[in-house]
Design a protein around this motif. Structure first.
Motif, PDB file in Angstrom:
ATOM      1  N   ILE A 193       0.821  -1.212   0.000  1.00 20.45           N
ATOM      2  CA  ILE A 193       0.000   0.000   0.000  1.00 20.45           C
ATOM      3  C   ILE A 193       0.856   1.263   0.000  1.00 20.45           C
ATOM      4  O   ILE A 193       0.412   2.323  -0.447  1.00 20.45           O
ATOM      5  N   GLU A 198      -4.187   3.345  -1.491  1.00 25.97           N
ATOM      6  CA  GLU A 198      -5.269   2.750  -0.717  1.00 25.97           C
ATOM      7  C   GLU A 198      -5.954   1.602  -1.447  1.00 25.97           C
ATOM      8  O   GLU A 198      -6.195   1.659  -2.651  1.00 25.97           O
ATOM      9  N   THR A 200      -9.408  -0.188  -1.848  1.00 23.53           N
ATOM     10  CA  THR A 200     -10.809   0.164  -1.583  1.00 23.53           C
ATOM     11  C   THR A 200     -11.624  -1.042  -1.142  1.00 23.53           C
ATOM     12  O   THR A 200     -12.442  -0.946  -0.223  1.00 23.53           O
ATOM     13  N   GLU A 227      -7.652   2.211  -4.978  1.00 19.22           N
ATOM     14  CA  GLU A 227      -8.370   3.459  -5.262  1.00 19.22           C
ATOM     15  C   GLU A 227      -8.066   3.977  -6.659  1.00 19.22           C
ATOM     16  O   GLU A 227      -8.916   4.587  -7.304  1.00 19.22           O
ATOM     17  N   GLN A 321      -2.811   1.737   8.696  1.00 22.23           N
ATOM     18  CA  GLN A 321      -3.274   1.462   7.338  1.00 22.23           C
ATOM     19  C   GLN A 321      -3.040   0.005   6.954  1.00 22.23           C
ATOM     20  O   GLN A 321      -3.935  -0.667   6.431  1.00 22.23           O
ATOM     21  N   SER A 340     -14.070  -3.433   2.871  1.00 17.24           N
ATOM     22  CA  SER A 340     -13.296  -2.216   2.640  1.00 17.24           C
ATOM     23  C   SER A 340     -12.386  -1.959   3.835  1.00 17.24           C
ATOM     24  O   SER A 340     -12.881  -1.764   4.955  1.00 17.24           O
ATOM     25  N   GLY A 342     -10.927   0.682   4.482  1.00 15.45           N
ATOM     26  CA  GLY A 342     -11.249   2.024   4.950  1.00 15.45           C
ATOM     27  C   GLY A 342     -12.359   2.037   5.980  1.00 15.45           C
ATOM     28  O   GLY A 342     -12.354   2.861   6.902  1.00 15.45           O
TER      29      GLY A 342
END
Length: 349
Positions: A193, A198, A200, A227, A321, A340, A342
């Motif tokens: 990453i 990122e 997704t 992403e 992350q 995800s 995120g």
């Protein structure tokens, strides 16, 4: 922190990786190893003989050691929060052997304690500072392979049953947080990453196939979408015979960046360039090929940042992350759904 004196660093948790940290610290110009702490009398005695610093059985006594500015935590992953919040309360900066904790939730709680007590936290991801990795990052960032369209990250290593059985915590859900993904492969997740940006969504499978004595997985695979629109595949194992080099491959519109072990190759229409000899670092045993020099580079940057009252590399916040990706792999494997990272990273933040 006093800029004129050496930064005093102490280590809690004196298992095998602590020696690498101690050697890295001792090679720094602006810092010194001042103390250590372990519940194990055997480990305390061995460490004291090798590094000639005071050792403590009691953690609170250790935290009161004179000239202790930074606490390096090398205890099992699921105990980082407990040790870290006491160190933060004592006003000590933290350096943590990856991962920050076994979940993003516990990592965020630790960061909250650091913020409340005005201390910094850095997590050791020393692979970022390997020459070949730095060359790969520079090539991808500079657009030398064009627009990244696909990535492959592979950690196909081997660990025998004794590796898990003799530790008492590896491969357990409470203290290791999982198996091959969170322990062995999280370094490569971090690189993936860091290079690609990122993720997704991802979908994953995990299995326990060759180590019946552990709770967690020894094999995992995942597919992912970034992403940027690029696609990726990931695999992690501690079951592979013979063990293979860690590899990271990024395919772009104009070429390919490949990391095989520590060797970087940039492959384009006109040919390829190479650097460093191939290494199977970590493939066959936990510390095979692990060099204090890699840790030392990050420690040097951390100490320099602390003296300047700046956020250190890799910060606790940034380290979440890769942990969120690991958690997403586990959740996807458990639920059969796309997840995800995120949604995990920002939940409750």
């Amino acid at each position: 922190m006093n800029k004129s004196k050496k930064t005093g660093i102490g280590i809690v948790g004196l298992g095998s990786i602590s020696t690498t940290h101690a050697e890295a610290i001792n090679n720094l110009d602006d810092a010194e190893l001042v103390a250590a702490c372990s519940r194990s009398e055997v480990n305390r005695n061995l460490f004291k003989q090798k590094f000639n610093v005071p050792v403590y059985a009691d953690y609170e006594e250790f935290l009161s050691h004179n000239n202790l500015d930074v606490v390096t935590i090398c205890t099992p992953s699921g105990s980082h929060l407990d040790f870290g919040k006491l160190a933060a309360k004592a006003g000590k900066h933290l350096v943590i052997e990856k991962p920050i904790e076994i979940s993003v939730e516990r990592g965020r709680e630790l960061l909250k304690h650091c913020s409340q007590n005005g201390v910094q936290l850095a997590v050791i991801y020393q692979n970022r500072f390997i020459d070949g990795v730095q060359q790969m990052k520079q090539a991808v960032t500079a657009g030398e392979i064009g627009t990244p369209i696909m990535a492959r990250a592979s950690v196909k290593w081997f660990r025998d049953q004794d590796y898990y059985s003799e530790s008492g915590w590896r491969g357990t859900l409470k203290m290791d947080g999982g198996g091959a993904v969170i322990n062995q492969a999280i370094h490569t997740v971090d690189l993936l990453i860091w290079m690609m940006g990122e993720i997704t969504t991802l979908s994953a499978y995990t299995e326990k196939l060759t180590h019946p004595g552990i709770e967690a997985e020894d094999n995992a695979v995942a597919v992912m979408k970034f992403e940027s629109g690029a696609l990726g595949v990931f695999e992690a194992s501690t079951s592979i015979v013979p063990a293979q080099s860690r590899s990271l491959e990024i395919n772009g519109s104009e070429g390919t960046a490949l990391l095989d072990g520590d060797q970087f190759q940039l492959i384009r229409k006109g040919g390829k360039t190479e650097s460093k000899e191939k290494s199977k670092k970590g493939a066959e045993s936990p510390l095979s090929g692990v060099k204090a020099a890699d840790h030392q580079v990050q420690y040097d940057k951390i100490v320099n940042a602390l003296k300047k009252n700046e956020t250190p590399i890799v910060s606790g916040e940034e380290s979440l992350q890769s942990l969120a990706v690991v958690e997403a792999i586990y959740r996807s494997a458990g639920s059969g759904k796309r997840i995800s990272p995120g949604s995990i990273l920002f939940q409750g933040s």
